[in-house]
Design an enzyme around this catalytic site. Structure first.
Site, PDB file in Angstrom:
ATOM      1  N   GLU A 287      79.736  45.747 -46.692  1.00  0.00           N
ATOM      2  CA  GLU A 287      79.605  45.433 -48.126  1.00  0.00           C
ATOM      3  C   GLU A 287      78.132  45.220 -48.461  1.00  0.00           C
ATOM      4  O   GLU A 287      77.529  44.238 -48.011  1.00  0.00           O
ATOM      5  CB  GLU A 287      80.392  44.147 -48.452  1.00  0.00           C
ATOM      6  CG  GLU A 287      81.873  44.280 -48.132  1.00  0.00           C
ATOM      7  CD  GLU A 287      82.661  42.989 -48.394  1.00  0.00           C
ATOM      8  OE1 GLU A 287      82.107  42.014 -48.930  1.00  0.00           O
ATOM      9  OE2 GLU A 287      83.848  42.988 -48.024  1.00  0.00           O
TER      10      GLU A 287
ATOM     11  N   HIS B  83      77.216  41.580 -49.990  1.00  0.00           N
ATOM     12  CA  HIS B  83      77.620  40.294 -49.386  1.00  0.00           C
ATOM     13  C   HIS B  83      76.634  39.866 -48.303  1.00  0.00           C
ATOM     14  O   HIS B  83      76.391  40.597 -47.341  1.00  0.00           O
ATOM     15  CB  HIS B  83      79.034  40.429 -48.794  1.00  0.00           C
ATOM     16  CG  HIS B  83      79.533  39.195 -48.094  1.00  0.00           C
ATOM     17  ND1 HIS B  83      80.514  38.372 -48.611  1.00  0.00           N
ATOM     18  CD2 HIS B  83      79.181  38.632 -46.908  1.00  0.00           C
ATOM     19  CE1 HIS B  83      80.744  37.373 -47.778  1.00  0.00           C
ATOM     20  NE2 HIS B  83      79.938  37.509 -46.726  1.00  0.00           N
TER      21      HIS B  83
ATOM     22  N   HIS C 219      83.233  32.594 -48.022  1.00  0.00           N
ATOM     23  CA  HIS C 219      82.756  31.968 -49.267  1.00  0.00           C
ATOM     24  C   HIS C 219      83.238  30.520 -49.416  1.00  0.00           C
ATOM     25  O   HIS C 219      82.665  29.769 -50.212  1.00  0.00           O
ATOM     26  CB  HIS C 219      83.185  32.784 -50.492  1.00  0.00           C
ATOM     27  CG  HIS C 219      82.401  34.042 -50.678  1.00  0.00           C
ATOM     28  ND1 HIS C 219      81.298  34.123 -51.505  1.00  0.00           N
ATOM     29  CD2 HIS C 219      82.549  35.276 -50.132  1.00  0.00           C
ATOM     30  CE1 HIS C 219      80.815  35.359 -51.471  1.00  0.00           C
ATOM     31  NE2 HIS C 219      81.560  36.085 -50.643  1.00  0.00           N
TER      32      HIS C 219
ATOM     33  N   ASP D  28      77.657  36.854 -53.024  1.00  0.00           N
ATOM     34  CA  ASP D  28      77.729  38.260 -53.437  1.00  0.00           C
ATOM     35  C   ASP D  28      76.721  38.432 -54.567  1.00  0.00           C
ATOM     36  O   ASP D  28      76.775  37.686 -55.567  1.00  0.00           O
ATOM     37  CB  ASP D  28      79.133  38.607 -53.945  1.00  0.00           C
ATOM     38  CG  ASP D  28      80.187  38.494 -52.857  1.00  0.00           C
ATOM     39  OD1 ASP D  28      79.838  38.594 -51.672  1.00  0.00           O
ATOM     40  OD2 ASP D  28      81.368  38.309 -53.213  1.00  0.00           O
TER      41      ASP D  28
HETATM   42  C1  LIG Z   1      85.139  41.432 -51.303  1.00  0.00           C
HETATM   43  C2  LIG Z   1      83.997  40.490 -51.426  1.00  0.00           C
HETATM   44  N1  LIG Z   1      83.907  39.873 -52.702  1.00  0.00           N
HETATM   45  C3  LIG Z   1      83.881  39.468 -50.320  1.00  0.00           C
HETATM   46  O1  LIG Z   1      83.423  38.398 -50.588  1.00  0.00           O
HETATM   47  N2  LIG Z   1      84.250  39.829 -49.081  1.00  0.00           N
HETATM   48  C4  LIG Z   1      84.141  38.900 -47.990  1.00  0.00           C
HETATM   49  C5  LIG Z   1      84.318  39.554 -46.660  1.00  0.00           C
HETATM   50  C6  LIG Z   1      85.078  37.728 -48.147  1.00  0.00           C
HETATM   51  O2  LIG Z   1      86.204  37.862 -48.622  1.00  0.00           O
HETATM   52  O3  LIG Z   1      84.651  36.642 -47.702  1.00  0.00           O
HETATM   53 ZN   LIG Z   2      81.249  38.076 -50.440  1.00  0.00          ZN
END
Ligand SMILES: C[C@@H](N)C(=O)N[C@H](C)C(=O)O
Ligand SMILES: [Zn+2]
Length: 212
Positions: A186, A189, A117, A124
């Protein structure tokens, strides 16, 4: 760029509500090429079902926020299991850390391995109905459980399980047709142009590194 009003969002932003350190940075920002693809995904979704909308849960996440959420999730797991951080055995600690990192990327400061991110290329999101209410998908976003696997309801014979699978498939199909890659663990995501995308799309390199 800031997400346009055509894309619904969770308000208040879930991690700001937890006190995550964004400063003046908006979590609802993404690379412009990613925003274009999100709009395309929404268009694809609505050609099949005009009653469904995308709704954004989280988008750009500075590394300080990634660290905050990793620590917050660890503390949440401790409280869930009724454990005291000061009294953990080494094995308990490493099992909890492993659970956290099944879902949360390392808050790495190394430009060669940016958390997804932090690149402005990961998002997400879920589906909403015409009133803007999130659709039930058979699990919450960020839930640390087996239900978070995108295909968790694939062979579920119950009516509700089939419905959850149907909506997860609608989300995935629209996002994939617009060029996104889904995270294998997930359902919420997706990314376009980061390292996870490059790995699964067999692209020689990521398009986007850490955003400033
Ligand atoms: C947990 C979730 N919000 C998320 O974004 N997971 C990915 C793998 C991340 O942390 O980049
Ligand atoms: Zn994510």
């Amino acid at each position: 760029m800031e997400l346009p009003p055509a894309l619904l969002r969770f308000e208040p932003h879930p991690y700001i509500a937890l006190g995550a350190p964004y400063g003046r940075i908006s979590p609802f920002c993404l690379r412009s090429g990613v925003v274009e693809r999100l709009l395309e995904a929404q268009r694809i979704l609505q050609t099949n079902d005009s009653d469904l909308w995308l709704i954004i849960f989280d988008a750009y996440r500075p590394i300080a926020v990634q660290q905050f959420m990793v620590d917050w999730t660890f503390a949440d797991l401790l409280s869930h299991f009724g454990l005291d951080a000061q009294r953990l055995t080494a094995q308990q600690r490493s099992e909890l850390v492993e659970q956290v990192h099944r879902f949360w990327a390392e808050p790495s400061l190394d430009p060669a391995t940016p958390p997804p991110h932090s690149t402005g290329a990961a998002v997400d999101l879920t589906l909403a109905d015409t009133s803007g209410k999130p659709v039930a998908m058979g699990g919450e976003i960020d839930e640390i459980s087996e239900r978070s696997s995108p295909d968790h309801y694939f062979e579920d014979p119950t009516e509700i399980g089939r419905r959850f699978h149907y909506y997860r498939a609608r989300l995935r199909t629209a996002m994939e047709e617009a060029g996104f890659q889904q995270h294998p663990g997930e359902w919420w995501h997706f990314s376009y142009g980061d390292q996870l995308w490059a790995f699964y799309q067999q692209h020689p390199t990521a398009i986007y590194g850490q955003a400033q």
